[in-house]
Design a protein around this motif. Structure first.
Motif, PDB file in Angstrom:
ATOM      1  N   VAL A  94       0.837  -1.215   0.000  1.00 29.77           N
ATOM      2  CA  VAL A  94       0.000   0.000   0.000  1.00 29.77           C
ATOM      3  C   VAL A  94       0.870   1.262   0.000  1.00 29.77           C
ATOM      4  O   VAL A  94       0.514   2.274  -0.618  1.00 29.77           O
TER       5      VAL A  94
ATOM      6  N   LEU B  96       0.975   4.404  -2.846  1.00 34.88           N
ATOM      7  CA  LEU B  96       0.902   5.819  -2.481  1.00 34.88           C
ATOM      8  C   LEU B  96       2.131   6.568  -3.003  1.00 34.88           C
ATOM      9  O   LEU B  96       2.016   7.685  -3.515  1.00 34.88           O
TER      10      LEU B  96
ATOM     11  N   SER C 110       1.782   7.559  -6.581  1.00 26.84           N
ATOM     12  CA  SER C 110       0.892   8.702  -6.757  1.00 26.84           C
ATOM     13  C   SER C 110       1.606  10.010  -6.399  1.00 26.84           C
ATOM     14  O   SER C 110       1.458  11.025  -7.084  1.00 26.84           O
ATOM     15  N   LYS C 111       2.405   9.966  -5.305  1.00 30.32           N
ATOM     16  CA  LYS C 111       3.177  11.165  -4.919  1.00 30.32           C
ATOM     17  C   LYS C 111       4.179  11.521  -6.017  1.00 30.32           C
ATOM     18  O   LYS C 111       4.401  12.694  -6.304  1.00 30.32           O
TER      19      LYS C 111
ATOM     20  N   THR D 224       4.239  16.141 -12.216  1.00 33.38           N
ATOM     21  CA  THR D 224       3.263  17.063 -12.817  1.00 33.38           C
ATOM     22  C   THR D 224       3.512  18.497 -12.331  1.00 33.38           C
ATOM     23  O   THR D 224       3.574  19.433 -13.140  1.00 33.38           O
TER      24      THR D 224
ATOM     25  N   GLN E 254       5.741  16.963  -2.224  1.00 33.67           N
ATOM     26  CA  GLN E 254       5.423  15.593  -2.655  1.00 33.67           C
ATOM     27  C   GLN E 254       6.652  14.700  -2.537  1.00 33.67           C
ATOM     28  O   GLN E 254       6.567  13.551  -2.129  1.00 33.67           O
TER      29      GLN E 254
ATOM     30  N   MET F  10       7.270  13.818   1.122  1.00 32.88           N
ATOM     31  CA  MET F  10       6.338  12.783   1.595  1.00 32.88           C
ATOM     32  C   MET F  10       6.718  11.428   1.015  1.00 32.88           C
ATOM     33  O   MET F  10       6.658  10.407   1.690  1.00 32.88           O
TER      34      MET F  10
ATOM     35  N   LYS G 166      -4.930  18.477 -12.692  1.00 34.37           N
ATOM     36  CA  LYS G 166      -4.437  17.116 -12.479  1.00 34.37           C
ATOM     37  C   LYS G 166      -3.743  17.000 -11.113  1.00 34.37           C
ATOM     38  O   LYS G 166      -3.908  16.002 -10.411  1.00 34.37           O
ATOM     39  N   VAL G 167      -2.957  18.031 -10.768  1.00 31.59           N
ATOM     40  CA  VAL G 167      -2.304  18.038  -9.447  1.00 31.59           C
ATOM     41  C   VAL G 167      -3.370  17.930  -8.357  1.00 31.59           C
ATOM     42  O   VAL G 167      -3.245  17.140  -7.419  1.00 31.59           O
TER      43      VAL G 167
ATOM     44  N   LEU H 276      -4.881  14.342  -8.204  1.00 29.40           N
ATOM     45  CA  LEU H 276      -3.988  13.362  -7.560  1.00 29.40           C
ATOM     46  C   LEU H 276      -3.991  13.539  -6.039  1.00 29.40           C
ATOM     47  O   LEU H 276      -4.002  12.565  -5.286  1.00 29.40           O
ATOM     48  N   LEU H 277      -4.003  14.799  -5.605  1.00 30.00           N
ATOM     49  CA  LEU H 277      -4.009  15.060  -4.160  1.00 30.00           C
ATOM     50  C   LEU H 277      -5.299  14.538  -3.534  1.00 30.00           C
ATOM     51  O   LEU H 277      -5.285  13.930  -2.458  1.00 30.00           O
TER      52      LEU H 277
ATOM     53  N   ASP I 206      -5.165  10.843  -3.132  1.00 34.34           N
ATOM     54  CA  ASP I 206      -4.327  10.453  -1.986  1.00 34.34           C
ATOM     55  C   ASP I 206      -5.103  10.604  -0.677  1.00 34.34           C
ATOM     56  O   ASP I 206      -5.022   9.747   0.200  1.00 34.34           O
TER      57      ASP I 206
ATOM     58  N   ASP J  16      -7.190   7.815  -0.159  1.00 36.09           N
ATOM     59  CA  ASP J  16      -6.420   6.578   0.002  1.00 36.09           C
ATOM     60  C   ASP J  16      -5.914   6.382   1.442  1.00 36.09           C
ATOM     61  O   ASP J  16      -5.746   5.247   1.901  1.00 36.09           O
ATOM     62  N   TYR J  17      -5.646   7.494   2.137  1.00 37.63           N
ATOM     63  CA  TYR J  17      -4.987   7.394   3.451  1.00 37.63           C
ATOM     64  C   TYR J  17      -5.697   6.505   4.485  1.00 37.63           C
ATOM     65  O   TYR J  17      -5.026   5.716   5.161  1.00 37.63           O
TER      66      TYR J  17
ATOM     67  N   ILE K 167      -4.741   2.906   3.943  1.00 46.43           N
ATOM     68  CA  ILE K 167      -3.325   2.633   4.260  1.00 46.43           C
ATOM     69  C   ILE K 167      -3.152   2.572   5.774  1.00 46.43           C
ATOM     70  O   ILE K 167      -2.460   1.705   6.315  1.00 46.43           O
TER      71      ILE K 167
ATOM     72  N   GLY L 234       1.447  12.520   6.491  1.00 47.22           N
ATOM     73  CA  GLY L 234       1.164  12.644   5.063  1.00 47.22           C
ATOM     74  C   GLY L 234      -0.246  13.131   4.786  1.00 47.22           C
ATOM     75  O   GLY L 234      -0.465  13.945   3.899  1.00 47.22           O
TER      76      GLY L 234
ATOM     77  N   VAL M 194      -0.388  16.922   5.530  1.00 48.13           N
ATOM     78  CA  VAL M 194       0.345  17.697   4.523  1.00 48.13           C
ATOM     79  C   VAL M 194      -0.422  17.688   3.195  1.00 48.13           C
ATOM     80  O   VAL M 194      -0.554  18.716   2.525  1.00 48.13           O
ATOM     81  N   THR M 195      -0.957  16.512   2.831  1.00 47.92           N
ATOM     82  CA  THR M 195      -1.686  16.389   1.569  1.00 47.92           C
ATOM     83  C   THR M 195      -2.955  17.236   1.586  1.00 47.92           C
ATOM     84  O   THR M 195      -3.305  17.882   0.597  1.00 47.92           O
TER      85      THR M 195
ATOM     86  N   LEU N 155      -1.927  20.803   0.997  1.00 45.50           N
ATOM     87  CA  LEU N 155      -1.596  21.026  -0.423  1.00 45.50           C
ATOM     88  C   LEU N 155      -2.869  21.127  -1.246  1.00 45.50           C
ATOM     89  O   LEU N 155      -3.029  22.016  -2.078  1.00 45.50           O
TER      90      LEU N 155
END
Lengths: 168, 210
Positions: free
Chosen positions: A74, A78, A81-82, A88, A112, A115, B113-114, B117-118, B121, B124-125, B128, B147, B150-151, B154
């Motif tokens: 997992v 992740l 993705s980071k 990007t 990113q 992390m 797109k940025v 993706l964020l 995530d 997703d956390y 995980i 993470g 921080v994500t 962002l």
């Protein structure tokens, strides 16, 4: 366990007691970095330092903790993705003329990556001395991804940083 | 009612404040980390959650991408630096730079797109974290705690940029915590990183025109 003294330059307040107490002159250097070839690891400088700027670090590190496959899996997902987010953001920062966006995307790319580094650290690559690291370096030396892979650097690391899991 | 900042954990306790949370202006910011009002959530009672294993998860160390290898190597460079191994650190950075250079470019490099993706995530956390907790891996759990915060920050900043554009950053600096990656908008870095608690000198300013 063999120890060596190291000085944290940010904490050092130049009280210079380490210079007075070291029987081997290891702490008296032009760049303020303790000469580990002279240090015998007695720890007197660390005890004498009034600002707590000297610590004793081992020359050999214990093996890192084992990681479960499902945790690594997992975390890897992740991390990818980071990485995509980092690439990007960096591309946007490199191509935009807008100064705010350029700075924001530079910050996002750095964040990113930080992390992602943290994820890799907990995903099996905590220690440069680990079996994992050595296995990876060996694989890269044997099967370089491209012809300009810096093989010399990888070989030099393997020579300088011994695998600490070989005897476990 | 208490409202909790989803980024740094700051609690806005209506019992102790003069203004009810809903009546705060839209541009009100978290006094600790600068997060937006929309980053706060009403405090909810803790719910017991069950771990649902997913059986598709198998580790494959041989399949790390160039992008991941870049981070593996720059992380090991940091590891060497902390062990006061300067030469080794430099060599790992050489490998990291190589992998950064060969990481394929993306075709659709957009701010949207940025943001996407964020957001993925963030979603997703929790999973995980479940896998980490189930494996009693507190190090991996810590990665999730830092993470995710921080994500979220962002994501909040990127979404704000999409709404406000350049004026959002015209008269202010951007700071990155060099330990956890927390990004802060302001004239000076925070007194303490709201996520990993390091002092201001651990923050790096993103220079203009760099």
């Amino acid at each position: 366990m063999e120890l060596k003294a190291v000085r944290n330059l940010r904490l050092c307040t130049k009280d210079c007691l380490c210079l007075y107490v070291c029987p081997y002159g290891a702490t008296d250097t032009e760049d303020s970095i303790i000469d580990i070839s002279k240090c015998v690891g007695c720890g007197i400088c660390a005890q004498a330092c009034p600002s707590g700027a000297i610590s004793m670090v081992p020359t050999e590190y214990p093996p890192q903790q084992n990681k479960r496959d499902d945790v690594i899996s997992v975390l890897n997902h992740l991390a990818q993705s980071k990485s995509d987010g980092e690439v990007t953001a960096r591309q946007i920062a490199a191509s935009t003329d807008k100064t705010g966006l350029k700075r924001l995307m530079t910050a996002v790319a750095k964040s990113q990556r930080l992390m992602e580094e943290d994820i890799e650290r907990e995903g099996g690559f905590m220690l440069p001395q680990s079996g994992n690291t050595h296995e990876l370096l060996m694989e890269l030396i044997e099967n370089p991804p491209t012809s300009d892979f810096p093989k010399d650097a990888a070989e030099k690391i393997m020579e300088l940083v011994p695998n600490n899991e070989e005897n476990y | 009612m208490k409202y909790v900042c989803q980024i740094c954990g700051y609690i806005y306790d209506e019992d102790k404040e003069a203004v009810p949370f809903e009546q705060l202006p839209d541009d009100w910011k978290c006094p600790l980390c600068g997060a937006m009002k929309s980053d706060f959530k009403a405090e909810a009672p803790a719910v017991e959650k069950a771990y649902v294993p997913t059986h598709t998860e198998t580790a494959d160390l041989k399949k790390l991408s160039a992008g991941q290898l870049a981070a593996v190597c720059s992380n090991l460079a940091r590891g060497c630096e902390k062990q006061y191994k300067a030469e080794e650190s430099k060599l790992f950075n050489e490998l990291a730079n190589y992998f950064t250079a060969i990481t394929p470019a993306v075709n659709d490099a957009t701010v949207e797109k940025v943001a996407k993706l964020l957001q993925e995530d963030i979603e997703d956390y929790p999973h995980i974290r479940d896998v980490a907790d189930n494996g009693k891996d507190r190090g991996a759990a810590r990665v999730c705690v830092w993470g995710e915060k921080v994500t979220r920050m962002l994501s909040s900043l990127v979404n704000r940029y999409l709404e406000e554009g350049e004026q959002m950053l015209a008269d202010t600096d951007i700071w990155v915590c060099t330990v956890c990656g927390f990004v802060y908008i302001g004239q000076e870095p925070p007194e303490l990183c709201p996520v990993c608690k390091v002092p201001p000198y651990k923050f790096e300013k993103i220079e203009r025109g760099a």
